[in-house]
Design a protein around this motif. Structure first.
Motif, PDB file in Angstrom:
ATOM      1  N   LYS A 190     -10.885  17.155 -10.237  1.00 38.10           N
ATOM      2  CA  LYS A 190     -10.847  16.006 -11.149  1.00 38.10           C
ATOM      3  C   LYS A 190      -9.881  14.904 -10.666  1.00 38.10           C
ATOM      4  CE  LYS A 190     -13.678  17.543 -14.335  1.00 38.10           C
ATOM      5  NZ  LYS A 190     -14.981  16.851 -14.579  1.00 38.10           N
ATOM      6  N   ASP A 191      -8.778  15.297 -10.011  1.00 40.94           N
ATOM      7  CA  ASP A 191      -7.760  14.306  -9.630  1.00 40.94           C
ATOM      8  C   ASP A 191      -7.990  13.707  -8.244  1.00 40.94           C
ATOM      9  OD1 ASP A 191      -7.290  16.630  -8.296  1.00 40.94           O
ATOM     10  OD2 ASP A 191      -5.098  16.523  -8.450  1.00 40.94           O
ATOM     11  N   VAL A 192      -9.111  14.031  -7.612  1.00 42.65           N
ATOM     12  CA  VAL A 192      -9.405  13.522  -6.274  1.00 42.65           C
ATOM     13  C   VAL A 192      -9.898  12.075  -6.367  1.00 42.65           C
ATOM     14  CG1 VAL A 192     -11.002  13.741  -4.324  1.00 42.65           C
ATOM     15  CG2 VAL A 192      -9.841  15.753  -5.217  1.00 42.65           C
ATOM     16  N   ALA A 193      -9.497  11.230  -5.385  1.00 42.33           N
ATOM     17  CA  ALA A 193      -9.920   9.819  -5.329  1.00 42.33           C
ATOM     18  C   ALA A 193     -10.449   9.539  -3.932  1.00 42.33           C
ATOM     19  CB  ALA A 193      -8.752   8.908  -5.654  1.00 42.33           C
ATOM     20  N   PRO A 194     -11.328   8.537  -3.787  1.00 44.00           N
ATOM     21  CA  PRO A 194     -11.815   8.153  -2.449  1.00 44.00           C
ATOM     22  C   PRO A 194     -10.638   7.761  -1.560  1.00 44.00           C
ATOM     23  CG  PRO A 194     -13.102   7.080  -4.150  1.00 44.00           C
ATOM     24  CD  PRO A 194     -11.945   7.722  -4.834  1.00 44.00           C
ATOM     25  N   THR A 195     -10.749   8.032  -0.270  1.00 39.13           N
ATOM     26  CA  THR A 195      -9.685   7.702   0.670  1.00 39.13           C
ATOM     27  C   THR A 195     -10.279   7.090   1.923  1.00 39.13           C
ATOM     28  OG1 THR A 195      -7.735   8.565   1.783  1.00 39.13           O
ATOM     29  CG2 THR A 195      -9.676   9.988   1.771  1.00 39.13           C
ATOM     30  N   MET A 196      -9.437   6.693   2.870  1.00 45.87           N
ATOM     31  CA  MET A 196      -9.879   5.987   4.076  1.00 45.87           C
ATOM     32  C   MET A 196      -9.632   6.874   5.288  1.00 45.87           C
ATOM     33  SD  MET A 196     -11.151   2.928   4.860  1.00 45.87           S
ATOM     34  CE  MET A 196     -10.581   1.777   3.631  1.00 45.87           C
ATOM     35  N   ARG A 197     -10.638   7.001   6.123  1.00 48.35           N
ATOM     36  CA  ARG A 197     -10.532   7.719   7.388  1.00 48.35           C
ATOM     37  C   ARG A 197     -11.252   6.918   8.463  1.00 48.35           C
ATOM     38  NH1 ARG A 197      -6.968  10.223   5.752  1.00 48.35           N
ATOM     39  NH2 ARG A 197      -6.486  12.445   5.893  1.00 48.35           N
ATOM     40  N   ASP A 198     -10.487   6.569   9.531  1.00 48.34           N
ATOM     41  CA  ASP A 198     -11.052   5.785  10.643  1.00 48.34           C
ATOM     42  C   ASP A 198     -11.699   4.494  10.159  1.00 48.34           C
ATOM     43  OD1 ASP A 198     -10.248   7.729  12.459  1.00 48.34           O
ATOM     44  OD2 ASP A 198     -12.118   8.857  12.211  1.00 48.34           O
ATOM     45  N   GLY A 199     -11.098   3.889   9.127  1.00 45.96           N
ATOM     46  CA  GLY A 199     -11.620   2.625   8.631  1.00 45.96           C
ATOM     47  C   GLY A 199     -12.850   2.763   7.752  1.00 45.96           C
ATOM     48  N   GLY A 750      -3.558  -0.655   4.978  1.00 48.25           N
ATOM     49  CA  GLY A 750      -3.503  -0.879   6.419  1.00 48.25           C
ATOM     50  C   GLY A 750      -2.174  -1.412   6.908  1.00 48.25           C
ATOM     51  N   MET A 751      -1.293  -1.781   5.981  1.00 51.39           N
ATOM     52  CA  MET A 751       0.030  -2.290   6.392  1.00 51.39           C
ATOM     53  C   MET A 751       0.979  -1.133   6.685  1.00 51.39           C
ATOM     54  SD  MET A 751       0.911  -5.406   3.796  1.00 51.39           S
ATOM     55  CE  MET A 751      -0.236  -6.727   3.429  1.00 51.39           C
ATOM     56  N   ARG A 752       2.023  -1.463   7.484  1.00 50.81           N
ATOM     57  CA  ARG A 752       3.108  -0.502   7.669  1.00 50.81           C
ATOM     58  C   ARG A 752       3.919  -0.413   6.388  1.00 50.81           C
ATOM     59  NH1 ARG A 752       3.849  -3.912  11.926  1.00 50.81           N
ATOM     60  NH2 ARG A 752       5.842  -4.576  11.022  1.00 50.81           N
ATOM     61  N   GLY A 753       4.704   0.681   6.262  1.00 57.67           N
ATOM     62  CA  GLY A 753       5.456   0.914   5.031  1.00 57.67           C
ATOM     63  C   GLY A 753       6.382  -0.237   4.674  1.00 57.67           C
ATOM     64  N   ASP A 754       7.218  -0.669   5.654  1.00 51.49           N
ATOM     65  CA  ASP A 754       8.177  -1.737   5.356  1.00 51.49           C
ATOM     66  C   ASP A 754       7.489  -3.060   5.080  1.00 51.49           C
ATOM     67  OD1 ASP A 754       7.257  -1.928   7.928  1.00 51.49           O
ATOM     68  OD2 ASP A 754       9.198  -2.481   8.806  1.00 51.49           O
ATOM     69  N   GLU A 755       6.389  -3.306   5.810  1.00 56.90           N
ATOM     70  CA  GLU A 755       5.641  -4.543   5.611  1.00 56.90           C
ATOM     71  C   GLU A 755       5.010  -4.576   4.218  1.00 56.90           C
ATOM     72  OE1 GLU A 755       1.938  -6.983   7.764  1.00 56.90           O
ATOM     73  OE2 GLU A 755       2.417  -4.928   8.349  1.00 56.90           O
ATOM     74  N   ALA A 756       4.416  -3.451   3.819  1.00 62.19           N
ATOM     75  CA  ALA A 756       3.786  -3.364   2.500  1.00 62.19           C
ATOM     76  C   ALA A 756       4.817  -3.502   1.392  1.00 62.19           C
ATOM     77  CB  ALA A 756       3.046  -2.029   2.368  1.00 62.19           C
ATOM     78  N   LEU A 757       5.966  -2.852   1.574  1.00 63.19           N
ATOM     79  CA  LEU A 757       7.025  -2.919   0.556  1.00 63.19           C
ATOM     80  C   LEU A 757       7.511  -4.348   0.360  1.00 63.19           C
ATOM     81  CD1 LEU A 757       8.877  -1.461  -1.409  1.00 63.19           C
ATOM     82  CD2 LEU A 757      10.466  -1.042   0.483  1.00 63.19           C
ATOM     83  N   GLN A 758       7.679  -5.085   1.455  1.00 62.75           N
ATOM     84  CA  GLN A 758       8.124  -6.481   1.348  1.00 62.75           C
ATOM     85  C   GLN A 758       7.093  -7.311   0.600  1.00 62.75           C
ATOM     86  OE1 GLN A 758       8.620  -8.563   5.052  1.00 62.75           O
ATOM     87  NE2 GLN A 758      10.047 -10.037   4.198  1.00 62.75           N
ATOM     88  N   SER A 773       1.230  -9.950 -17.518  1.00 63.50           N
ATOM     89  CA  SER A 773       1.486  -8.733 -18.284  1.00 63.50           C
ATOM     90  C   SER A 773       1.036  -7.481 -17.535  1.00 63.50           C
ATOM     91  CB  SER A 773       0.769  -8.799 -19.638  1.00 63.50           C
ATOM     92  OG  SER A 773      -0.629  -8.942 -19.453  1.00 63.50           O
ATOM     93  N   ARG A 774       0.006  -7.628 -16.686  1.00 64.56           N
ATOM     94  CA  ARG A 774      -0.493  -6.470 -15.940  1.00 64.56           C
ATOM     95  C   ARG A 774      -0.998  -6.942 -14.584  1.00 64.56           C
ATOM     96  NH1 ARG A 774      -4.516  -1.692 -18.022  1.00 64.56           N
ATOM     97  NH2 ARG A 774      -2.534  -1.051 -18.917  1.00 64.56           N
ATOM     98  N   VAL A 775      -0.635  -6.191 -13.521  1.00 67.59           N
ATOM     99  CA  VAL A 775      -1.101  -6.498 -12.170  1.00 67.59           C
ATOM    100  C   VAL A 775      -1.537  -5.206 -11.497  1.00 67.59           C
ATOM    101  CG1 VAL A 775       0.334  -8.566 -11.880  1.00 67.59           C
ATOM    102  CG2 VAL A 775       1.272  -6.334 -11.296  1.00 67.59           C
ATOM    103  N   ARG A 776      -2.279  -5.371 -10.368  1.00 70.87           N
ATOM    104  CA  ARG A 776      -2.793  -4.198  -9.650  1.00 70.87           C
ATOM    105  C   ARG A 776      -2.336  -4.257  -8.192  1.00 70.87           C
ATOM    106  NH1 ARG A 776      -8.114  -4.195  -9.005  1.00 70.87           N
ATOM    107  NH2 ARG A 776      -8.712  -2.079  -9.551  1.00 70.87           N
ATOM    108  N   ILE A 777      -1.988  -3.089  -7.656  1.00 77.11           N
ATOM    109  CA  ILE A 777      -1.585  -2.984  -6.248  1.00 77.11           C
ATOM    110  C   ILE A 777      -2.551  -2.042  -5.556  1.00 77.11           C
ATOM    111  CG2 ILE A 777       0.267  -2.370  -4.647  1.00 77.11           C
ATOM    112  CD1 ILE A 777       2.236  -2.831  -6.961  1.00 77.11           C
ATOM    113  N   LEU A 778      -3.341  -2.548  -4.595  1.00 76.45           N
ATOM    114  CA  LEU A 778      -4.308  -1.740  -3.858  1.00 76.45           C
ATOM    115  C   LEU A 778      -3.617  -1.209  -2.604  1.00 76.45           C
ATOM    116  CD1 LEU A 778      -5.990  -3.863  -5.574  1.00 76.45           C
ATOM    117  CD2 LEU A 778      -7.817  -3.501  -3.909  1.00 76.45           C
ATOM    118  N   HIS A 779      -3.324   0.103  -2.593  1.00 75.09           N
ATOM    119  CA  HIS A 779      -2.625   0.690  -1.450  1.00 75.09           C
ATOM    120  C   HIS A 779      -3.429   1.799  -0.790  1.00 75.09           C
ATOM    121  CE1 HIS A 779      -1.814   3.669  -4.515  1.00 75.09           C
ATOM    122  NE2 HIS A 779      -1.110   2.782  -5.230  1.00 75.09           N
TER     123      HIS A 779
END
Length: 821
Positions: A190-199, A750-758, A773-779
């Motif tokens: 139930k808790d599984v979500a689509p993910t990215m592999r090789d683009g 697709g960003m690096r950790g530090d780049e995405a955090l900034q 009031s509400r925003v979305r972050i696609l990671h």
């Protein structure tokens, strides 16, 4: 000329160069540090010293000097000489930021009129520097503030990215539908979500069910417990995404090539501007190092001289500073009359340190570096600096220490002149004392005849005698405390020093009979002469201390006398002013009294001695006299109050004469809210270190002098917070525009950790500013590392009320929804 080749290592300048290089902001400044070299050109040295001195003032006094974004892209600019090559996004972003820094620095230095500029030498350096505002505008049309290619960099790129977004949304919807179906059939948790592999977007499935979900297996987890399947229904769409991404990359390269074609003709001018940035980086690092060692730009004359008061060895100063140990400063004066200083004294008494201090500071000043000494000093320049120090024994060249020493002396004799300074340690040492001393004396005679300057350490008595008997050479001694049997590391010029060999031997416990035999061998004359030297040095030190105490007392008496004289003048002025005013008041009173009496007499005459009228006139005159007496009393009171005020003013004046840091420390303590004078940001004192304090401004710590701070009460903070709620019309317009252009989601996949955090930090800040009031972050899902980094940051943001996964139909764990307060 510098001799020998390893001169810098011998005096420690290689470490100075390393210290300065570590303070550079980029490879630009490091290159200049490596190129820093000795010069005997007076104007060149002065220009470099002035530039460094001006930058020291900028560091101490200016807060808005631009020091960010020192990037070196010169090699990339050289690589685009060939047609068809291009600058990639990373280089382009570095180019944009560094060109902006160059522009900001030039603007800072040119903001004052040329004749009124507080930094004329740095302004001269910026005089012909070219800036590229049009180039900056073009880059801004291509890159966003994170350095990524904008969607609207070209119409074609905009079209491709829209199609990618539409296709991705379509794939996401299809995958979510497939995922829900698989979950309902029990194929996927139930808790599984689509993910990215090789683009490509895929669904994680347990190996046991991989045959039940139609599609292509792309990968499996390291543990083998999960396989990643691309459902057959989205294979074609994923292929299309891959094609569109290739189209996107081709269009980006096309944009970059087009831009690079505009840069190529001006690339040499841009590289020239980077030369200016390199100088600024280098001068700034020199200034910061100078502040670390308390160095100054001393008074300099275009002649050969050393007139130093309280000079310090920079490396020794830094070492002692870390250990909270004091350093004994060096006073040394060499001029046309006393050019060569012969320093004698006990071993480990500081002779070599004295010699190295002279060599290092003179070399530093002629490399354009400020040096740590007193402002009353005088500095000259030399064409040649020659040094002979340390063990030069060489197996390869079959040279003993003494042979190497004589080789150096041969070079010195041939090349020294009146513009040379010789630095020789243990002159004549390394061989049989009698012949070594004789050769050393012969060499010293020739150095003196050629008019050379020098600092020479020795134990030879004949060299001490030579210094006493020959003009141009002077003796000096490193002082030693005979009672405590320890060196004082203080140079005294005028008399030779004793080696204290007998005393040191006795202190370390050498048998008394050995010492007695040694004394008999050298003879009583030598022992007595050494004793007399010790007595002379002791007496000189005693009288020097007496003279110093007398000087201090005389100076104190002069200050007290000057203060009393000033106070007496003030009192005399005030007395004269009070008397002048009293006389004026008396004249006014007398004039008024005369008028009153005349008026009374006239009234009596006119009434022709009527009793009632006469009685009234006398009563009026009597009241006037009472009033006059009252006024006199008031005048006395006024004078008393005036004198009291003068006393209070004098008391306040004396209080003001207290050091400002003492007054501040009486009122400011750890935990107090403070701010820098003239600033609005309020911080909290977390540590007090002497005259300095460490202040916390939120998560940022800063160090400042106590006398630059002012205490802020809690009520004052509230009032200023209320005042700060006022918003100008310009700010309001900017906020309105930001709200219109604000997008309520950000994609950092697709960003690096530090780049995405900034990127997320900027996005959340903008979201809070516009009142979202509400925003979305696609990671994306991936390994979950990026998701964890972002959520760890969100926990620390005060404006974030809560955050959670997006609904599984809209992206699930691959998207974080943030609710803002």
């Amino acid at each position: 000329m510098i001799y020998p080749d390893n001169f810098e290592q011998k005096i420690g300048f290689d470490k100075i160069r390393q210290y300065i290089a570590e303070k550079c902001l980029s490879s630009l400044g490091v290159e200049k540090t490596e190129d820093m070299s000795f010069s005997s050109n007076y104007d060149h040295i002065q220009r470099q010293l002035h530039q460094t001195e001006e930058f020291i003032r900028i560091i101490q006094e200016e807060e808005d000097f631009p020091i960010g974004n020192f990037f070196d892209v010169r090699q990339a600019l050289k690589n685009i000489r060939i047609e068809g090559t291009w600058l990639d996004e990373v280089v382009l972003f570095d180019l944009r930021r560094s060109l902006q820094t160059i522009k900001d620095i030039v603007s800072f230095l040119r903001k004052e009129e040329e004749e009124n500029s507080p930094y004329p030498y740095l302004q001269e350096l910026a005089g012909d520097v070219v800036i590229f505002p049009q180039l900056l505008t073009k880059i801004d049309n291509i890159l966003d503030k994170f350095g990524r290619i904008k969607d609207n960099a070209s119409p074609e790129l905009n079209k491709i990215r829209k199609e990618i977004a539409q296709t991705t949304n379509s794939i996401s919807k299809s995958l979510n539908a497939i995922l829900r179906s698989a979950q309902s059939e029990g194929l996927v948790d139930k808790d599984v979500a689509p993910t990215m592999r090789d683009g490509r977007l895929v669904i994680p499935v347990a190996p046991a069910f991989k045959r039940k979900l139609k599609g292509i297996v792309h990968d499996e987890s390291a543990s083998g417990k999960t396989v990643f399947i691309e459902p057959a229904e989205v294979v074609e769409a994923n292929n299309k995404i891959r094609e569109l991404e290739n189209d996107e990359r081709r269009e980006i390269v096309k944009i970059l090539i087009s831009f690079t074609d505009t840069v190529r003709p001006v690339a040499p001018d841009i590289i020239e501007s980077y030369e200016f940035l390199a100088w600024i980086d280098f001068i700034r690092s020199k200034a910061r190092f100078s502040l670390d060692i308390n160095a100054i730009k001393p008074p300099m004359e275009d002649k050969q001289q050393i007139g130093w008061n309280r000079a310090k060895h920079p490396l020794l100063y830094l070492s002692h500073k870390r250990q909270n140990k004091p350093i004994v400063p060096l006073d040394i004066w060499l001029d046309d009359e006393n050019r060569i200083l012969i320093i004698s004294g006990p071993n480990a008494g500081g002779k070599s340190v004295c010699l190295k201090t002279v060599g290092l500071l003179q070399y530093m000043i002629q490399c354009g570096l400020p040096i740590p000494l007193d402002e009353s000093s005088k500095v000259g320049i030399f064409d040649n600096i020659f040094i002979d120090i340390g063990d030069e024994q060489s197996i390869e060249n079959d040279l003993s220490t003494y042979s190497s020493h004589l080789t150096n002396m041969k070079f010195f004799v041939r090349n020294c002149n009146a513009k040379s300074i010789l630095l020789i340690d243990e002159f004549g040492g390394g061989t049989e004392p009698q012949i070594g001393g004789a050769i050393a004396e012969s060499l010293l005679k020739r150095f003196n005849e050629r008019g050379a300057f020098g600092v020479i350490t020795t134990h030879y008595q004949n060299l001490k005698h030579f210094a006493n008997e020959n003009k141009g050479v002077v003796n000096g001694a490193m002082l030693y405390d005979r009672h405590q049997m320890q060196p004082l590391f203080t140079l005294s010029i005028g008399n030779p020093g004793s080696s204290f060999a007998i005393e040191i031997a006795r202190k370390i416990g050498l048998p008394e009979d050995v010492i007695a035999d040694a004394s008999e061998i050298v003879g009583s004359d030598y022992i007595n002469m050494d004793k007399y030297l010790q007595d002379i040095v002791r007496d000189k030190r005693y009288w020097e201390q007496k003279r110093q105490n007398i000087r201090q007392k005389e100076k104190r008496l002069e200050e007290v006398a000057s203060t009393y004289e000033s106070d007496l003048l003030d009192v005399e002025k005030q007395r004269k002013e009070i008397i002048r005013k009293a006389k004026a008041d008396a004249e006014n009173i007398l004039s008024e009294a005369n008028a009153k009496i005349e008026n009374t007499i006239r009234t009596i005459k006119e009434a022709q001695a009527e009793k009632e009228k006469t009685k009234e006139a006398r009563l009026s005159l009597s009241q006037f006299k009472e009033n006059l007496s009252s006024e006199n009393n008031e005048t006395d009171d006024k004078i008393s109050r005036k004198i009291q005020k003068l006393k209070e003013r004098e008391k306040k004046k004396k209080q003001k004469e207290k050091p400002s840091s003492e007054k501040i420390s009486e009122t400011i303590s750890i935990g107090d809210n403070v701010r820098l004078k003239g600033q609005t940001s309020v911080g909290q004192i977390i540590e007090i270190q002497g005259k300095n304090a460490v202040i916390a401004f939120g998560m940022i710590r800063s160090t400042s002098k106590l006398d630059a701070l002012e205490k802020v009460s809690k009520n004052q903070i509230k009032r200023e917070h209320q005042k700060s709620t006022f918003v100008s019309s310009q700010t309001s317009d900017q906020m309105s525009e930001k709200k219109l252009n604000f997008k309520q989601e950000i994609d950092v996949r697709g960003m690096r950790g530090d780049e995405a955090l900034q990127a997320v930090m900027y996005f959340i800040d903008d979201s809070i500013q516009v009142g979202a009031s509400r925003v979305r972050i696609l990671h994306g899902t991936g390994t979950g590392a990026l998701r964890q980094i972002i959520r760890d940051y969100l926990k620390t943001v005060l404006g974030v009320r809560k955050f959670q996964d997006e609904h599984v139909q809209l992206g699930g764990a691959g998207i974080t929804v943030v609710d803002l307060e």
